[in-house]
Design a protein around this motif. Structure first.
Motif, PDB file in Angstrom:
ATOM      1  N   MET A 193      75.394  53.765  58.654  1.00  0.00           N
ATOM      2  CA  MET A 193      76.119  52.681  58.411  1.00  0.00           C
ATOM      3  C   MET A 193      75.589  51.354  58.813  1.00  0.00           C
ATOM      4  N   GLY A 194      75.973  50.319  59.627  1.00  0.00           N
ATOM      5  CA  GLY A 194      75.569  49.137  59.768  1.00  0.00           C
ATOM      6  C   GLY A 194      76.610  48.158  59.241  1.00  0.00           C
ATOM      7  N   LEU A 195      76.557  47.472  58.281  1.00  0.00           N
ATOM      8  CA  LEU A 195      77.647  46.761  57.892  1.00  0.00           C
ATOM      9  C   LEU A 195      78.646  47.724  57.209  1.00  0.00           C
ATOM     10  N   GLU A 196      79.859  47.765  57.852  1.00  0.00           N
ATOM     11  CA  GLU A 196      80.887  48.454  56.797  1.00  0.00           C
ATOM     12  C   GLU A 196      81.392  47.347  55.697  1.00  0.00           C
ATOM     13  N   GLN A 197      81.377  48.092  54.687  1.00  0.00           N
ATOM     14  CA  GLN A 197      81.793  47.014  53.417  1.00  0.00           C
ATOM     15  C   GLN A 197      82.732  47.672  52.635  1.00  0.00           C
TER      16      GLN A 197
ATOM     17  N   TYR B 203      82.984  49.289  49.438  1.00  0.00           N
ATOM     18  CA  TYR B 203      82.182  49.667  48.619  1.00  0.00           C
ATOM     19  C   TYR B 203      82.682  49.720  46.997  1.00  0.00           C
TER      20      TYR B 203
ATOM     21  N   LYS C  33      85.985  52.671  59.404  1.00  0.00           N
ATOM     22  CA  LYS C  33      85.821  54.201  59.660  1.00  0.00           C
ATOM     23  C   LYS C  33      85.298  54.403  60.927  1.00  0.00           C
ATOM     24  N   ALA C  34      84.267  53.686  61.112  1.00  0.00           N
ATOM     25  CA  ALA C  34      83.333  53.799  62.568  1.00  0.00           C
ATOM     26  C   ALA C  34      83.430  52.696  63.485  1.00  0.00           C
ATOM     27  N   SER C  35      84.026  51.445  63.077  1.00  0.00           N
ATOM     28  CA  SER C  35      83.927  50.371  63.839  1.00  0.00           C
ATOM     29  C   SER C  35      85.156  49.897  64.363  1.00  0.00           C
TER      30      SER C  35
ATOM     31  N   LEU D 188      89.116  45.055  61.389  1.00  0.00           N
ATOM     32  CA  LEU D 188      89.284  45.315  59.684  1.00  0.00           C
ATOM     33  C   LEU D 188      88.061  44.993  59.171  1.00  0.00           C
ATOM     34  N   VAL D 189      87.370  45.479  58.137  1.00  0.00           N
ATOM     35  CA  VAL D 189      86.467  44.822  57.347  1.00  0.00           C
ATOM     36  C   VAL D 189      86.646  43.747  56.818  1.00  0.00           C
ATOM     37  N   LEU D 190      85.818  42.729  56.676  1.00  0.00           N
ATOM     38  CA  LEU D 190      85.937  41.607  56.012  1.00  0.00           C
ATOM     39  C   LEU D 190      85.631  41.634  54.455  1.00  0.00           C
TER      40      LEU D 190
ATOM     41  N   GLY E   8      69.829  45.978  57.926  1.00  0.00           N
ATOM     42  CA  GLY E   8      71.256  45.830  57.750  1.00  0.00           C
ATOM     43  C   GLY E   8      71.802  47.287  57.909  1.00  0.00           C
TER      44      GLY E   8
ATOM     45  N   TYR F  27      71.776  51.634  58.752  1.00  0.00           N
ATOM     46  CA  TYR F  27      71.317  52.317  59.839  1.00  0.00           C
ATOM     47  C   TYR F  27      71.674  53.878  59.436  1.00  0.00           C
TER      48      TYR F  27
ATOM     49  N   ASP G  81      81.493  57.181  58.350  1.00  0.00           N
ATOM     50  CA  ASP G  81      80.777  56.114  57.835  1.00  0.00           C
ATOM     51  C   ASP G  81      79.176  56.385  57.939  1.00  0.00           C
TER      52      ASP G  81
ATOM     53  N   ASN H 266      79.031  46.864  63.733  1.00  0.00           N
ATOM     54  CA  ASN H 266      79.586  46.291  62.401  1.00  0.00           C
ATOM     55  C   ASN H 266      79.824  44.748  62.716  1.00  0.00           C
TER      56      ASN H 266
ATOM     57  N   ASN I  16      80.725  42.817  60.289  1.00  0.00           N
ATOM     58  CA  ASN I  16      81.129  42.342  58.766  1.00  0.00           C
ATOM     59  C   ASN I  16      82.697  42.594  59.372  1.00  0.00           C
TER      60      ASN I  16
ATOM     61  N   THR J 101      86.839  41.914  61.322  1.00  0.00           N
ATOM     62  CA  THR J 101      87.745  40.708  62.165  1.00  0.00           C
ATOM     63  C   THR J 101      87.490  40.817  63.654  1.00  0.00           C
TER      64      THR J 101
END
Lengths: 397, 344
Positions: free
Chosen positions: A1-5, A7, A329-331, A334-336, B144, B146, B231, B330, B332, B334
């Motif tokens: 993961m890392g940045l959830e986006q 997709y 899903k893992a953080s 809400l994803v931006l 960015g 992992y 994820d 994350n 990215n 809110t």
């Protein structure tokens, strides 16, 4: 993961939208053949051309969104059947494209033969090629072909359901996204597909027949009939929306992930307006308008109502595709996501797709004799030298 | 109807003709076609991005999709190709073990020799993130992204108490707070939804456990990334394919441990063969209660946690688990935005 986006971006929003227009317009075109509704006969050929223009671009959405689109051929050489929804979609799309091509050939073959006989030069050659060398215009063969046409249209309606149902399933099959993992996904997508297809055909029919046909006349009975069908489909669509809200929103009834996601995204989140005003509001507004006989009987008002429906269905696609991915899903949170204007997965790509569709449509519209009035005139006068052309008529409105 | 049927031109004393119609249609087509070409440029650009190998640019941690072209100093994804790090047929499945794209229940019937699993003993995890660093350097993960990360969170609250050890002007408090470090990675599920949805059979589950992606076949459609409930997958911005933890498959095939296991300072990560009853993982799982993440989804994860509180096993609940923002978090989201605004 890392940045959830997010997709799957805007091309994936356009993908079910375009596919829905195909499925819907094909069904409208089959009304006269399969369901014996003869008043929709003028639409049959036009809707085939609309279906053709859109079906060419149905897979462009996911390919433009994919990171390695140059490997598209793997979808045919190593398809993951029957497990992967996208893999089966490829097969259904291919079958559907072939069916539309055959149906177009059968529907226009006699016209091509006749045109090839009266035209001269490259036009005659073009029509001979399009008729695939056939010159047989006997009644017997036409009757036989008509049977085939009706049979294929029946299969096509089945494929239209499979085609668009499967797109719903591409989302519904993903259990990692609580807002997608919903048994309603398939019927909702099918209903909104038919809805948007009818709306599109009302708009296209009104525009094309008013400005581009020989008689420049729109049959108000036809649009009003389509509006009546659309009204019923709208009822079903609103019903599914209500069921969906009841199924996902109340924390007491829905599972925790779904109700939390729905609340975060659609109740007090980034897509609240898009859901309640864009998707539901516009649909209900169109429904109220379609209930008025005055609106149904005027082709222009019917077209405006249909435009509202088209926008509402686009919002529905956006809410499903983007809204489902906003839930992390893992953080936490809400994803931006902000739609990009240019570049990969942007407004520009979607705009380009629609412009290419329009371009293809205009090309086939100029080649295929969809307008029976103009066709009769052409067959009578032909393009032979000696027949003087009338002065250019530019505006004609 | 009757008056409608009169062609509009007759009123204006003009007759319709095909040339006029064609001219009109082609003018419209030309204008729209030009607009379409503009849009097509966008599509072309998007398609061409699949093979972009541009010069590395200095970039921060926060890069959106398509922008992350830096790869820890490796501007060229084909660098040192001679070392064999891109020799995928050798790296992914040298022993030609059976691979599965669906029907994972058959794996057991095929009686594989090994069943590799990872046990994470949370009692020993210190949250040092060295597994994250080891993974990134072993597998050359782009900035960015992992393949494994450690979520550090606080569970509990600060409560007012008469004899509390946190003494302020307002009163004294006790901190009933625990810090939970939860290393997360691909669970190499026995029932992986990400593998089933792949349209081109580019991702597979090897008979001995690891869920792998063949980057030569992946079309980068992102279905598997969306389908993973943990994820654990991402779209690699350099190779433009789906990418994920491989359990360091090239290391375990050579008889080594995965990089994250080797480097773990507290020996919290234990790797081994579940089919061998004498292996450390079998012993651990036999002696201690173990949990998996999101068991309710039915993916049968093969990464087991000892000491994972049930609430933490499922979706993060901000009410009970306050995440501490480490560099793998994350940003990215809110939730991260709210960090900069005063909390209520």
């Amino acid at each position: 993961m890392g940045l959830e986006q997010v997709y799957w971006t805007l091309p994936i929003v356009a993908y079910p939208y375009i596919s829905g227009l195909i499925a819907g317009s094909f069904i409208v075109g089959s009304l006269s053949k399969v369901f014996g509704q003869k008043q929709y006969e003028p639409l049959a050929k036009l809707s085939l051309l609309v279906t053709f223009a859109f079906i060419l671009f149905a897979p462009v959405g996911p390919l433009a969104d994919a990171q390695q689109p140059s490997r598209w051929w793997e979808l045919f050489t190593r398809p993951h059947l029957p497990s992967a929804p996208m893999g089966l979609f490829t097969m259904i799309w291919t079958a559907y494209l072939l069916l539309v091509l055959v149906e177009m050939y059968l529907a226009f073959r006699v016209d091509f033969c006749q045109l090839a006989a009266v035209e001269t030069g490259w036009r005659a050659r073009l029509y001979r090629v399009l008729a695939l060398g056939s010159t047989d215009t006997s009644e017997q063969r036409q009757a036989k072909e008509h049977t085939w046409l009706v049979g294929l249209a029946g299969v096509g309606i089945f494929l239209a359901f499979a085609f668009h149902g499967y797109i719903g399933f591409i989302f519904g099959a993903i259990k990692a996204r609580p807002l997608w993992h919903n048994a309603l996904m398939m019927p909702m997508f099918i209903t909104s597909a038919i809805l948007s297809g009818i709306a599109l055909m009302i708009v296209v029919y009104t525009l094309v027949f008013r400005y581009f046909s020989r008689e420049q006349r729109v049959d108000a009975n036809l649009t009003s009939g389509l509006m009546k069908i659309m009204l019923w489909v709208m009822f079903v669509d609103v019903f599914f929306d209500i069921v969906d809200v009841l199924n996902s929103a109340p924390a007491a009834y829905a599972n925790a992930a779904t109700s939390q996601g729905f609340a975060q995204v659609f109740l007090h989140g980034p897509l609240t307006g898009a859901f309640w005003f864009g998707q539901i509001g516009l649909l209900v507004l169109a429904l109220i308008l379609a209930l008025l006989p005055k609106v149904r009987r005027s082709p222009s008002a019917a077209s405006l109502t249909s435009l509202l429906v088209l926008v509402s269905v686009f919002f529905m696609r956006y809410n499903v595709v983007i809204g489902g991915q906003l839930q992390a899903k893992a953080s936490q949170g809400l994803v931006l996501y902000t739609p990009a204007l240019l570049g990969r997965g942007s407004v520009q790509v979607v705009f380009g797709m629609f412009m290419l569709i329009l371009f293809v449509f205009l090309v086939v519209m100029n080649v295929f004799p969809w307008d029976d009035g103009a066709l009769r005139q052409r067959l009578a006068s032909g393009n032979r030298p000696g027949v003087t052309e009338k002065p250019v008529n530019a505006a004609g409105r | 109807m009757a008056e409608n049927e009169r062609p509009a031109q007759e009123k204006e004393g003009r007759t319709p003709d095909r040339r006029g119609f064609l001219k009109k249609a082609l003018t419209l087509g030309g204008v729209l076609g030009a607009a379409g070409a503009f849009g097509a440029l966008g599509i072309g650009k998007a398609l061409a991005a699949g093979r972009a190998g541009e010069e590395s640019q200095p970039g921060g941690m926060l890069q959106a999709d398509g922008e992350a072209l830096t790869w820890q100093g490796y501007a060229d994804p084909n660098l040192n190709k001679g070392d064999g790090w891109q020799d995928w047929s050798r790296l992914l499945n040298p022993a030609k073990l059976p691979i599965y794209h669906d029907n994972f229940a058959q794996i057991k019937a095929a009686r594989p020799k090994h069943h590799w699993v990872l046990v994470v003993d949370l009692r020993k995890c210190t949250g040092c993130q060295s597994c994250v660093v080891a993974c990134k350097s072993e597998n050359n993960i782009p900035v960015g992204n992992y393949r494994t990360w450690v979520d550090v969170g606080q569970v509990g609250k600060t409560v007012a108490a008469a004899g509390g050890d946190v003494v302020t002007d307002e009163g004294s408090y006790v901190q009933e707070v625990k810090v939970r470090n939860i290393p997360k990675l691909c669970n190499h599920c026995d029932n992986p939804p990400c593998v089933t949805v792949c349209p081109v059979k580019a991702t597979f589950k090897r008979a001995d456990g690891p869920v792998l992606v063949d980057p030569r076949l992946c079309i980068g459609c992102g279905t598997c990334v969306n389908a993973c409930p943990y994820d654990a997958r991402y779209l690699n911005p350099i190779s433009h394919t789906a990418d994920k933890c491989t359990l360091c498959v090239e290391r375990i095939d050579a008889g080594l441990l995965p990089a994250c296991v080797t480097t773990c300072v507290g020996r919290a990560r234990v790797f081994g063969d579940l089919l061998d009853p004498k292996s450390e993982v079998s012993q651990l799982l036999a002696h201690y209660p173990a949990e998996v993440r999101k068991p309710e989804i039915g993916t049968k994860p093969q990464v087991f946690y000892i000491g994972l509180n049930g609430e933490l096993a499922t979706a993060d609940n901000p009410a009970s688990q306050r995440l501490i923002y480490t560099y793998t978090m994350n940003t990215n989201s809110t939730a991260y935005q709210k960090l900069n605004s005063p909390r209520k």
